[in-house]
Design a protein around this motif. Sequence first.
Motif: not given
Length: 455
Positions: A322-330
């Motif tokens: 989930a954090a990886g997805g947050g980093f990608k979206q940022t």
Amino acid sequence: MTALLIVATLLAIAVVVVLIAWLKVNPFVALILGSAVLVAVSGMNPQDGVTSFSKGVGDTFGSVGVLVALGAIVGRLLVDSGGAGTIVERIVSRVSTRALPWAMAGAAVLVGLPMFFEIGLVLLIPIVLMVARRSKLPMLAVAIPALAGLSVLHGLVPPHPGPLTAIGLLHADLGLTLLFGIIVALPTVVLAGPVWGRVCARWGPQTPPDNSVLSSAGDEPVAADGSASTVSRKPSFLVTLVVVLLPVVLMLSRAVAEIVSKKGNPVHDALFLVGTPLVALLIGTLAAMLLLGLRTGMGWGGLAVSVDKSLPPMAGTLLIIAAGGGFKQTLVDAGVGNLVADWAKGVNFNVLVLGWLVAVGIRLATGSATVATITSAGIVGPLAAEQSSTEIALLVLALGCGSLFFSHVNDVGFWLVKQYFGMTVKQTILSWSLMETIISVAGLVFVLILSAIVT
């Protein structure tokens, strides 16, 4: 602004790598801090940065996290019922040790044809790890061929979302793209799978991790009280195969329905619903609970214990994903993808090479193969208007190849592979990231060779 965004992106990625690899910070925390660095250095509004990260976390957990959790339940039931052992025994008994990596690549291609990489991975993980354990082969010698089969199909062959969307945007011929995609995919899987797996096996763990979906007790069924039992009847090979392939068949039926029928047709709508990844895997999970749990004499108590055991080991993995997805979206919302797109507009290259380079840049910046394929298709779209149907089909494949280049810390797939196989960041880069690069480069070479033959 452009230079600042480049610096911010490189610095954010470096922070994530340094925190995890050198300071041993948990990846979940490191990815949050990396996103914070990106927001601070790039000049992005802090509140917008928080919103982007939160959206990425939510979207990723909703699209991937739930599937991983359901897949973990199926995997645990496969192990606890003895079903995974039944499949492994059939594979190991009928395939020589030397040929096992090739068999795993073939199985991954079959499973990966209709489904996302992440779903295929969670379904194959128990079998991959158990084959590695039973065969005594180095883990990556078995895992890399399976990963290559899934990844190549995800990037190059419709009905996967990247190539399918690119086909629509470029008005490519679906049948021709599918044919060329299979032609390019097969030799690419061979090079990036069994061949590369044999090379990189020495750099990774030699045995499956103890905290994976395989417990230390391993392959024995569980009794109603949750203890290991040798008297519960194991499911047959056919029943186990049905459970594993049921979500595959459902998702494939959706893909076929989209091609041969239209929305509004009752059969089309029903297949579209049951073939949705979440619904298909939920049906597969219920089938596993019935056929691998209750039908084998596990009982409601044993079934509850097995399901309960499946989820806690995945908690950390789900948070990291989930954090990886947050980093990608940022990264996406900061404008990194647009930065790459702007660079590509004034470059004059062979259209196949240009499309590949644009997709590579977006992949490295955003971490998403699907985003890279779709965005690059929009960028090179005007060039496709001057190409023949054969050249447009090959352009779709070139974009797909570029979208798989060097998966790293901003890619959810990177963290899935790292966590499932118990590897360090360095081991994941040396095996998985380089495997993705081989797929990307070799795939482009095969596309160019095919172009020279057919155009």
